[in-house]
Design a protein around this motif. Structure first.
Motif, PDB file in Angstrom:
ATOM      1  N   ASN A  30       0.804  -1.230   0.000  1.00  0.00           N
ATOM      2  CA  ASN A  30       0.000   0.000   0.000  1.00  0.00           C
ATOM      3  C   ASN A  30       0.833   1.274   0.000  1.00  0.00           C
ATOM      4  OD1 ASN A  30      -2.981  -1.034   0.590  1.00  0.00           O
ATOM      5  ND2 ASN A  30      -1.588  -2.229   1.853  1.00  0.00           N
ATOM      6  N   MET A  31       2.144   1.110   0.179  1.00  0.00           N
ATOM      7  CA  MET A  31       3.085   2.229   0.128  1.00  0.00           C
ATOM      8  C   MET A  31       2.669   3.375   1.058  1.00  0.00           C
ATOM      9  SD  MET A  31       4.230   2.217  -3.871  1.00  0.00           S
ATOM     10  CE  MET A  31       5.114   0.824  -4.526  1.00  0.00           C
ATOM     11  N   ILE A  32       2.541   4.593   0.499  1.00  0.00           N
ATOM     12  CA  ILE A  32       2.294   5.767   1.329  1.00  0.00           C
ATOM     13  C   ILE A  32       0.926   5.723   2.014  1.00  0.00           C
ATOM     14  CG2 ILE A  32       1.230   7.210  -0.462  1.00  0.00           C
ATOM     15  CD1 ILE A  32       2.965   9.529   0.625  1.00  0.00           C
ATOM     16  N   SER A  34      -0.302   3.102   3.491  1.00  0.00           N
ATOM     17  CA  SER A  34      -0.312   2.064   4.526  1.00  0.00           C
ATOM     18  C   SER A  34      -0.409   2.679   5.920  1.00  0.00           C
ATOM     19  CB  SER A  34       0.949   1.211   4.425  1.00  0.00           C
ATOM     20  OG  SER A  34       1.030   0.309   5.505  1.00  0.00           O
ATOM     21  N   LYS A  35      -1.376   2.248   6.674  1.00  0.00           N
ATOM     22  CA  LYS A  35      -1.532   2.749   8.038  1.00  0.00           C
ATOM     23  C   LYS A  35      -0.401   2.274   8.939  1.00  0.00           C
ATOM     24  CE  LYS A  35      -4.524  -1.158   9.329  1.00  0.00           C
ATOM     25  NZ  LYS A  35      -5.868  -1.566   9.853  1.00  0.00           N
ATOM     26  N   TYR A  36       0.169   1.116   8.587  1.00  0.00           N
ATOM     27  CA  TYR A  36       1.250   0.569   9.417  1.00  0.00           C
ATOM     28  C   TYR A  36       2.548   1.367   9.267  1.00  0.00           C
ATOM     29  CZ  TYR A  36      -1.776  -3.444  10.189  1.00  0.00           C
ATOM     30  OH  TYR A  36      -2.825  -4.248  10.560  1.00  0.00           O
ATOM     31  N   LEU A  37       2.700   2.076   8.161  1.00  0.00           N
ATOM     32  CA  LEU A  37       3.873   2.931   7.988  1.00  0.00           C
ATOM     33  C   LEU A  37       3.886   4.025   9.049  1.00  0.00           C
ATOM     34  CD1 LEU A  37       6.341   4.009   6.437  1.00  0.00           C
ATOM     35  CD2 LEU A  37       4.743   5.212   4.908  1.00  0.00           C
ATOM     36  N   TYR A  38       2.741   4.632   9.273  1.00  0.00           N
ATOM     37  CA  TYR A  38       2.643   5.718  10.246  1.00  0.00           C
ATOM     38  C   TYR A  38       2.653   5.187  11.681  1.00  0.00           C
ATOM     39  CZ  TYR A  38       1.421   8.061   5.958  1.00  0.00           C
ATOM     40  OH  TYR A  38       1.465   8.556   4.662  1.00  0.00           O
ATOM     41  N   LEU A  39       2.074   4.014  11.875  1.00  0.00           N
ATOM     42  CA  LEU A  39       2.127   3.391  13.193  1.00  0.00           C
ATOM     43  C   LEU A  39       3.561   3.003  13.545  1.00  0.00           C
ATOM     44  CD1 LEU A  39       0.646   2.322  15.663  1.00  0.00           C
ATOM     45  CD2 LEU A  39       0.195   0.197  14.417  1.00  0.00           C
ATOM     46  N   HIS A  40       4.285   2.541  12.543  1.00  0.00           N
ATOM     47  CA  HIS A  40       5.694   2.176  12.718  1.00  0.00           C
ATOM     48  C   HIS A  40       6.522   3.392  13.143  1.00  0.00           C
ATOM     49  CE1 HIS A  40       9.587   0.352  12.009  1.00  0.00           C
ATOM     50  NE2 HIS A  40       9.867   1.232  11.061  1.00  0.00           N
ATOM     51  N   ILE A  41       6.297   4.525  12.498  1.00  0.00           N
ATOM     52  CA  ILE A  41       7.022   5.753  12.842  1.00  0.00           C
ATOM     53  C   ILE A  41       6.645   6.216  14.242  1.00  0.00           C
ATOM     54  CG2 ILE A  41       7.434   8.157  12.199  1.00  0.00           C
ATOM     55  CD1 ILE A  41       8.555   6.002  10.272  1.00  0.00           C
ATOM     56  N   LEU A  42       5.379   6.107  14.588  1.00  0.00           N
ATOM     57  CA  LEU A  42       4.910   6.501  15.920  1.00  0.00           C
ATOM     58  C   LEU A  42       5.562   5.641  17.000  1.00  0.00           C
ATOM     59  CD1 LEU A  42       3.019   8.239  17.642  1.00  0.00           C
ATOM     60  CD2 LEU A  42       1.235   6.501  17.297  1.00  0.00           C
ATOM     61  N   ILE A  43       5.686   4.353  16.735  1.00  0.00           N
ATOM     62  CA  ILE A  43       6.338   3.450  17.691  1.00  0.00           C
ATOM     63  C   ILE A  43       7.802   3.824  17.841  1.00  0.00           C
ATOM     64  CG2 ILE A  43       7.113   1.071  18.024  1.00  0.00           C
ATOM     65  CD1 ILE A  43       4.436   0.149  16.901  1.00  0.00           C
ATOM     66  N   HIS A  44       8.450   4.134  16.739  1.00  0.00           N
ATOM     67  CA  HIS A  44       9.848   4.559  16.797  1.00  0.00           C
ATOM     68  C   HIS A  44      10.002   5.800  17.675  1.00  0.00           C
ATOM     69  CE1 HIS A  44      12.961   2.449  14.592  1.00  0.00           C
ATOM     70  NE2 HIS A  44      12.050   2.047  13.727  1.00  0.00           N
ATOM     71  N   PHE A  45       9.114   6.765  17.479  1.00  0.00           N
ATOM     72  CA  PHE A  45       9.160   7.996  18.260  1.00  0.00           C
ATOM     73  C   PHE A  45       8.973   7.702  19.746  1.00  0.00           C
ATOM     74  CE2 PHE A  45       7.101  11.592  20.314  1.00  0.00           C
ATOM     75  CZ  PHE A  45       7.934  12.646  19.960  1.00  0.00           C
ATOM     76  N   ALA A  46       7.975   6.876  20.074  1.00  0.00           N
ATOM     77  CA  ALA A  46       7.667   6.567  21.466  1.00  0.00           C
ATOM     78  C   ALA A  46       8.805   5.800  22.137  1.00  0.00           C
ATOM     79  CB  ALA A  46       6.365   5.769  21.542  1.00  0.00           C
ATOM     80  N   TYR A  69      10.756   8.135   8.465  1.00  0.00           N
ATOM     81  CA  TYR A  69       9.594   8.056   7.578  1.00  0.00           C
ATOM     82  C   TYR A  69      10.020   8.177   6.110  1.00  0.00           C
ATOM     83  CZ  TYR A  69       5.473   9.657   5.021  1.00  0.00           C
ATOM     84  OH  TYR A  69       4.473   9.808   4.086  1.00  0.00           O
ATOM     85  N   PHE A  70      10.813   9.190   5.803  1.00  0.00           N
ATOM     86  CA  PHE A  70      11.210   9.416   4.410  1.00  0.00           C
ATOM     87  C   PHE A  70      12.164   8.322   3.901  1.00  0.00           C
ATOM     88  CE2 PHE A  70       9.827  13.797   5.384  1.00  0.00           C
ATOM     89  CZ  PHE A  70       8.979  13.985   4.303  1.00  0.00           C
TER      90      PHE A  70
END
Length: 232
Positions: A30-32, A34-46, A69-70
């Motif tokens: 799903n590329m950009i 994909s909901k998991y892309l943003y969840l993945h970044i959020l987990i990294h931040f947390a 993310y980029f």
């Protein structure tokens, strides 16, 4: 160095421990979007904020998360252009590490980088490089006349023998540096056990002699590299 270690730990947790395979598949499909892309970044931040436990560093955590993310998005779009999927993977990981390094040592990036290069053990690097591909090429040249006389009636993974040889020589080099010569004997024994069935089924004296010569030559080159390193 502690700061970089914490950032690296956060990266390992976020990229490998807290990212299921289905997330990776969903991101690639799903590329950009994909909901998991943003969840993945959020987990990294947390995870990064939790490990650092310092609100003053939130700005650097944001930079790490945004760059992550980029970089991940670039990898997703670049994947279809590579037959070997390990290439974009390692490029992706290298870019992440560069960002972490720059953030951890931002106060004196140039000075820390110069100091890091000054601390490199060049004789060790040379020994490691030698026992990898150069040693494989030297062995191939030395055994060239014998390999043409060996008939193999079984299929093997592409370049499996070369990679096995590189790994075993690296082990031998490490054992010599650590002064654990007895471990080399255990390594030879283990390899002999794994090779026993192949030699038994082939019932070929030429193959047995070829493998024996190749093994001794491989170990010999690694031992030579280790002794030269210890002597420097």
């Amino acid at each position: 160095m502690i700061l970089f270690t914490k950032l690296l730990l956060a990266h390992l947790l976020g990229d490998y421990i807290f990212q299921p395979t289905k997330w990776v598949v969903h991101k690639e499909a799903n590329m950009i979007a994909s909901k998991y892309l943003y969840l993945h970044i959020l987990i990294h931040f947390a995870v990064t904020m939790l490990l650092l436990w310092d609100l003053k560093l939130w700005w650097w955590v944001v930079i790490i998360a945004v760059s992550h993310y980029f970089i991940d998005l670039s990898k997703i779009f670049a994947n279809p252009y590579f037959k070997n999927k390990s290439i974009p993977f390692f490029i992706d990981q290298a870019l992440h590490l560069i960002v972490l390094y720059c953030c951890a040592f931002n106060s004196d990036l140039l000075g820390n980088t110069i100091g890091l290069f000054k601390e490199i053990n060049w004789p060790l690097v040379t020994a490691v490089v030698f026992v990898s591909y150069p040693a494989s090429i030297i062995m191939a040249k030395l055994l060239e006349g014998m390999s043409d006389r060996i008939e193999l009636d079984h299929k093997s993974l592409p370049n499996a023998g070369k990679y096995i040889g590189i790994i075993e020589r690296l082990f031998v080099l490490v054992f010599i540096i650590l002064g654990r010569w007895e471990a080399i004997g255990l390594l030879i024994t283990a390899k002999s056990v794994f090779r026993f069935n192949d030699l038994k089924e082939s019932n070929s004296r030429k193959l047995t002699e070829y493998i024996l010569i190749g093994t001794l030559l491989s170990f010999g080159l690694a031992i030579l590299a280790g002794l030269i390193y210890l002597g420097t």
